[in-house]
Design an enzyme around this catalytic site. Structure first.
Site, PDB file in Angstrom:
ATOM      1  N   LYS A  22       0.837  -1.224   0.000  1.00  0.00           N
ATOM      2  CA  LYS A  22       0.000   0.000   0.000  1.00  0.00           C
ATOM      3  C   LYS A  22       0.863   1.262   0.000  1.00  0.00           C
ATOM      4  CE  LYS A  22      -1.704   1.557   4.057  1.00  0.00           C
ATOM      5  NZ  LYS A  22      -1.410   2.950   4.400  1.00  0.00           N
ATOM      6  N   ASN A  23       1.857   1.302   0.889  1.00  0.00           N
ATOM      7  CA  ASN A  23       2.618   2.545   1.041  1.00  0.00           C
ATOM      8  C   ASN A  23       3.635   2.767  -0.077  1.00  0.00           C
ATOM      9  OD1 ASN A  23       1.094   3.078   3.228  1.00  0.00           O
ATOM     10  ND2 ASN A  23       2.654   2.567   4.765  1.00  0.00           N
ATOM     11  N   ARG A  91      -4.619  10.550   4.486  1.00  0.00           N
ATOM     12  CA  ARG A  91      -3.429  11.355   4.728  1.00  0.00           C
ATOM     13  C   ARG A  91      -2.376  11.160   3.622  1.00  0.00           C
ATOM     14  NH1 ARG A  91       0.888  13.019   5.934  1.00  0.00           N
ATOM     15  NH2 ARG A  91       1.428  14.698   7.278  1.00  0.00           N
ATOM     16  N   CYS A 115      -4.733  12.880  12.272  1.00  0.00           N
ATOM     17  CA  CYS A 115      -5.524  11.660  12.247  1.00  0.00           C
ATOM     18  C   CYS A 115      -5.362  10.992  13.598  1.00  0.00           C
ATOM     19  CB  CYS A 115      -5.108  10.752  11.098  1.00  0.00           C
ATOM     20  SG  CYS A 115      -3.511  10.012  11.327  1.00  0.00           S
ATOM     21  N   ARG A 120       0.527  14.771  12.615  1.00  0.00           N
ATOM     22  CA  ARG A 120       0.987  14.577  11.251  1.00  0.00           C
ATOM     23  C   ARG A 120       1.168  15.859  10.418  1.00  0.00           C
ATOM     24  NH1 ARG A 120      -1.222   8.936   9.061  1.00  0.00           N
ATOM     25  NH2 ARG A 120       0.809   8.959   8.113  1.00  0.00           N
ATOM     26  N   PRO A 121       2.139  16.705  10.819  1.00  0.00           N
ATOM     27  CA  PRO A 121       2.397  17.940  10.064  1.00  0.00           C
ATOM     28  C   PRO A 121       3.076  17.664   8.711  1.00  0.00           C
ATOM     29  CG  PRO A 121       4.051  17.631  11.780  1.00  0.00           C
ATOM     30  CD  PRO A 121       3.061  16.516  11.937  1.00  0.00           C
ATOM     31  N   ILE A 122       3.126  18.681   7.843  1.00  0.00           N
ATOM     32  CA  ILE A 122       3.837  18.515   6.559  1.00  0.00           C
ATOM     33  C   ILE A 122       4.905  19.603   6.381  1.00  0.00           C
ATOM     34  CG2 ILE A 122       2.004  17.256   5.352  1.00  0.00           C
ATOM     35  CD1 ILE A 122       1.412  19.935   3.848  1.00  0.00           C
ATOM     36  N   ASP A 123       5.392  20.148   7.504  1.00  0.00           N
ATOM     37  CA  ASP A 123       6.381  21.229   7.424  1.00  0.00           C
ATOM     38  C   ASP A 123       7.637  20.817   6.649  1.00  0.00           C
ATOM     39  OD1 ASP A 123       6.560  19.532   9.771  1.00  0.00           O
ATOM     40  OD2 ASP A 123       8.294  20.713  10.374  1.00  0.00           O
ATOM     41  N   LEU A 124       8.064  19.556   6.801  1.00  0.00           N
ATOM     42  CA  LEU A 124       9.292  19.113   6.118  1.00  0.00           C
ATOM     43  C   LEU A 124       9.069  18.995   4.606  1.00  0.00           C
ATOM     44  CD1 LEU A 124      10.380  16.407   8.724  1.00  0.00           C
ATOM     45  CD2 LEU A 124      11.509  18.607   8.339  1.00  0.00           C
ATOM     46  N   ASP A 306       4.467   0.634  12.009  1.00  0.00           N
ATOM     47  CA  ASP A 306       3.286  -0.036  11.448  1.00  0.00           C
ATOM     48  C   ASP A 306       3.155  -1.498  11.901  1.00  0.00           C
ATOM     49  OD1 ASP A 306       2.706   2.321  10.188  1.00  0.00           O
ATOM     50  OD2 ASP A 306       3.491   1.732   8.234  1.00  0.00           O
ATOM     51  N   ILE A 328       7.684   7.163  16.708  1.00  0.00           N
ATOM     52  CA  ILE A 328       7.381   7.850  15.444  1.00  0.00           C
ATOM     53  C   ILE A 328       6.107   8.701  15.563  1.00  0.00           C
ATOM     54  CG2 ILE A 328       6.984   7.545  12.945  1.00  0.00           C
ATOM     55  CD1 ILE A 328       9.767   6.615  13.823  1.00  0.00           C
ATOM     56  N   ARG A 399      -8.616  -0.712   4.380  1.00  0.00           N
ATOM     57  CA  ARG A 399      -7.762   0.326   3.777  1.00  0.00           C
ATOM     58  C   ARG A 399      -6.378  -0.227   3.456  1.00  0.00           C
ATOM     59  NH1 ARG A 399      -7.355   5.576   7.157  1.00  0.00           N
ATOM     60  NH2 ARG A 399      -6.060   5.974   5.339  1.00  0.00           N
TER      61      ARG A 399
HETATM   62  N1  EPU Z   1       6.769  14.676  10.450  1.00  0.00           N
HETATM   63  C1  EPU Z   1       7.030  15.998  10.704  1.00  0.00           C
HETATM   64  N2  EPU Z   1       6.958  16.888   9.661  1.00  0.00           N
HETATM   65  C2  EPU Z   1       6.657  16.500   8.401  1.00  0.00           C
HETATM   66  C3  EPU Z   1       6.401  15.143   8.149  1.00  0.00           C
HETATM   67  C4  EPU Z   1       6.468  14.244   9.193  1.00  0.00           C
HETATM   68  O1  EPU Z   1       7.294  16.380  11.838  1.00  0.00           O
HETATM   69  O2  EPU Z   1       6.634  17.355   7.506  1.00  0.00           O
HETATM   70  C5  EPU Z   1       6.839  13.708  11.551  1.00  0.00           C
HETATM   71  C6  EPU Z   1       5.517  12.986  11.770  1.00  0.00           C
HETATM   72  O3  EPU Z   1       4.648  13.729  12.594  1.00  0.00           O
HETATM   73  C7  EPU Z   1       5.972  11.696  12.415  1.00  0.00           C
HETATM   74  C8  EPU Z   1       7.296  11.423  11.711  1.00  0.00           C
HETATM   75  O4  EPU Z   1       7.723  12.679  11.179  1.00  0.00           O
HETATM   76  O5  EPU Z   1       6.204  11.921  13.766  1.00  0.00           O
HETATM   77  C9  EPU Z   1       7.290  10.385  10.620  1.00  0.00           C
HETATM   78  O6  EPU Z   1       6.248  10.671   9.714  1.00  0.00           O
HETATM   79  P1  EPU Z   1       6.377  10.328   8.159  1.00  0.00           P
HETATM   80  O7  EPU Z   1       6.277  11.601   7.399  1.00  0.00           O
HETATM   81  O8  EPU Z   1       7.545   9.459   7.908  1.00  0.00           O
HETATM   82  O9  EPU Z   1       5.022   9.508   7.946  1.00  0.00           O
HETATM   83  P2  EPU Z   1       4.193   9.503   6.603  1.00  0.00           P
HETATM   84  O10 EPU Z   1       5.107   9.600   5.465  1.00  0.00           O
HETATM   85  O11 EPU Z   1       3.090  10.495   6.700  1.00  0.00           O
HETATM   86  C10 EPU Z   1       4.215   6.950   6.114  1.00  0.00           C
HETATM   87  C11 EPU Z   1       3.215   5.832   6.023  1.00  0.00           C
HETATM   88  C12 EPU Z   1       2.697   5.481   7.415  1.00  0.00           C
HETATM   89  C13 EPU Z   1       3.891   5.071   8.275  1.00  0.00           C
HETATM   90  C14 EPU Z   1       4.918   6.220   8.310  1.00  0.00           C
HETATM   91  C15 EPU Z   1       6.180   5.882   9.078  1.00  0.00           C
HETATM   92  C16 EPU Z   1       2.183   6.143   3.843  1.00  0.00           C
HETATM   93  C17 EPU Z   1       0.958   6.435   3.063  1.00  0.00           C
HETATM   94  N3  EPU Z   1       2.088   6.237   5.166  1.00  0.00           N
HETATM   95  O12 EPU Z   1       3.514   8.067   6.659  1.00  0.00           O
HETATM   96  O13 EPU Z   1       1.845   4.351   7.247  1.00  0.00           O
HETATM   97  O14 EPU Z   1       3.463   4.791   9.587  1.00  0.00           O
HETATM   98  O15 EPU Z   1       5.310   6.555   6.955  1.00  0.00           O
HETATM   99  O16 EPU Z   1       6.780   4.739   8.548  1.00  0.00           O
HETATM  100  O17 EPU Z   1       3.208   5.785   3.292  1.00  0.00           O
HETATM  101  C18 EPU Z   1       0.144   2.823   7.819  1.00  0.00           C
HETATM  102  O18 EPU Z   1       0.373   2.234   6.756  1.00  0.00           O
HETATM  103  O19 EPU Z   1      -0.603   2.327   8.711  1.00  0.00           O
HETATM  104  C19 EPU Z   1       0.748   4.132   8.054  1.00  0.00           C
HETATM  105  C20 EPU Z   1       0.309   4.994   8.980  1.00  0.00           C
END
Ligand code: EPU
Length: 421
Positions: A22-23, A91, A115, A120-124, A306, A328, A399
């Site tokens: 999925k991811n 997300r 969620c 789950r911010p997107i600042d990075l 996960d 995480i 999902r």
């Molecule tokens: N984070 C920030 N700023 C950002 C982005 C992330 O602070 O701009 C923080 C997040 O809040 C979190 C950490 O960084 O604390 C890691 O988040 P990451 O961005 O790596 O997560 P993601 O990319 O949104 C994906 C998977 C998740 C999985 C995580 C970690 C997808 C669609 N989702 O999420 O999958 O848990 O990586 O491996 O690829 C799941 O499948 O159940 C699931 C939640």
């Protein structure tokens, strides 16, 4: 809303095949926005999140066709505004931002919001796009990124808890069409990033180092269509491995890539679980006595967040105390109170640590799934518990796990989907 009715006390036995990841498939589908030509994506799992990503791409003007486990996407005439009502539901849809910016010079996407597992911010993601020359504006709940021209740069993507997976995907997808060289430092090393890079390379992108913390991208003027087979889902493989172990079963898991499962296999081994690694298989052959283990979630190649919930279900069966630390996501312990309804003794300390006192017998009860992996943990506990467990709200499970009820039934699990109004 469907529920899963589980009659506990079974031993899983037989063979199961893991579906596509999925991811991996979600960002790969988004990457098809980068070219006018058709992209053929094989081994796509039939999941609600995947169909949903198809709807999002179609809403942007792409032609999306599903045929079995193949998705064909052609993004000839697209626009760059991702609607709130679609984006808020998933997300993962945030990964359309990078490709839209690269292809159109502008992307306007509803902010995904938090969620159940955290804020789950997107600042990075945005920091990375700014480094490539994009202007970022937040207005009326939408993030708007625009650039007349993207120019390669040095981008550091390490955050509070390490790299970001979808942030790395987004910046990589923006950089493939940027002018010059981009170097992403502290990039996510997850296998799903490597799979996305392989897909982009198939489209004509120049990417080196995916799978390591430094990814180098030489921008190209144009990308073309390609055909790609998505990697098998390592989290599904891990979930079946834990389920097989918990039920003291004997299960041959096809499509398990052991090189993607190192941390999980290490902990299963410490827990006393027997297994044999194959080239593309994992054979779990049960356990005599389960031993408690301490687990801390980390970015790849550490123990995956996960699989934390599923591992906790297994730890309730050991004779002793296990400490599980979630590093995480800040609130990914929603399964604890539901596991307690089945009789597990688990205390949460300081928000990020769960102390599991194993060894108390589990007995079936109605439980409520709160997110995808929490649901998987409840199913595993239900398979082991004495009596009947009803896992409500299994749309979460749908999902991320393709036909999980059928796959478990084939392994001898007494599992039945019940339709509820
Ligand atoms: N984070 C920030 N700023 C950002 C982005 C992330 O602070 O701009 C923080 C997040 O809040 C979190 C950490 O960084 O604390 C890691 O988040 P990451 O961005 O790596 O997560 P993601 O990319 O949104 C994906 C998977 C998740 C999985 C995580 C970690 C997808 C669609 N989702 O999420 O999958 O848990 O990586 O491996 O690829 C799941 O499948 O159940 C699931 C939640």
């Amino acid at each position: 809303m469907d529920s899963l009715l589980i009659e506990g006390g079974c031993t899983l036995q037989g063979e199961v095949t893991v579906s596509g990841a999925k991811n991996a498939v979600l960002p790969i589908m988004a990457a098809a926005l980068l070219t006018e030509e058709s992209c053929i994506i094989k081994n796509a799992p039939n999941l609600s999140d995947v169909r949903f990503m198809g709807q999002i791409l179609a809403s942007l003007g792409a032609k999306v066709e599903f045929d079995g486990d193949t998705v064909v996407i052609q993004s000839k005439e697209i626009h760059g505004r991702g609607d709130y009502d679609l984006i808020r539901k998933m997300r993962g849809s945030v990964c359309i931002l990078g490709p839209l910016l690269a292809r159109l010079g502008v992307a306007e996407v509803s902010l995904p919001g938090g969620c159940v597992i955290g804020s789950r911010p997107i600042d990075l993601h945005l920091k990375g796009m700014e480094a490539l020359g994009a202007l970022v504006e937040i207005r009326s709940g939408y993030v708007i990124v625009r650039a007349d021209e993207l120019v390669g740069n040095q981008v550091f993507l390490g955050g509070r808890v390490g790299p970001t997976v979808l942030g790395t995907a987004n910046v990589m997808m923006a950089a493939v069409l940027a002018k010059g060289r981009t170097i992403i430092e502290s990039a996510a090393c997850e296998p799903e990033i490597v799979d996305l890079a392989d897909f982009l390379i198939g489209m004509g992108a120049k990417i080196k180092g995916a799978g390591s913390p430094t990814i180098t991208i030489e921008g190209v003027a144009k990308l073309h269509g390609t055909s790609h087979e998505v990697i098998p889902d390592r989290i599904e493989a891990a979930t079946f491995a834990v389920a097989a172990a918990a039920t003291r079963g004997d299960v041959l898991i096809h499509g398990a890539r052991c090189e993607h499962l190192g941390a999980v296999l290490d902990k299963l081994s410490d827990a006393g679980v027997s297994f044999t690694r194959g080239e593309k298989t994992l054979h779990v052959t049960g356990a005599d006595v389960f031993k408690p283990v301490d687990v801390t979630t980390q970015p790849f190649a550490g123990f995956p967040t996960d699989t934390q919930a599923q591992m906790m279900a297994l730890m309730t069966l050991t004779d002793g105390i296990s400490v599980i630390t979630e590093r995480i996501f800040e609130s990914r312990f929603m399964h604890v109170s539901e596991l307690a309804r089945l009789g597990a003794e688990i205390a949460i300390e300081g928000g990020a640590t769960a102390i599991v006192k194993g060894g108390r017998p589990l007995s079936g009860a109605p439980v409520m799934a709160s997110d995808l992996r929490a649901s998987a943990a409840l199913v595993i506990a239900g398979l082991v518990a004495d009596g009947e467990t009803t896992v409500k709200r299994i749309y979460h499970l749908d999902r991320g796990y393709e036909r999980i009820d059928q796959k478990l039934e084939k392994l001898g699990g007494r599992v039945r989907r019940v339709k509820e109004s």
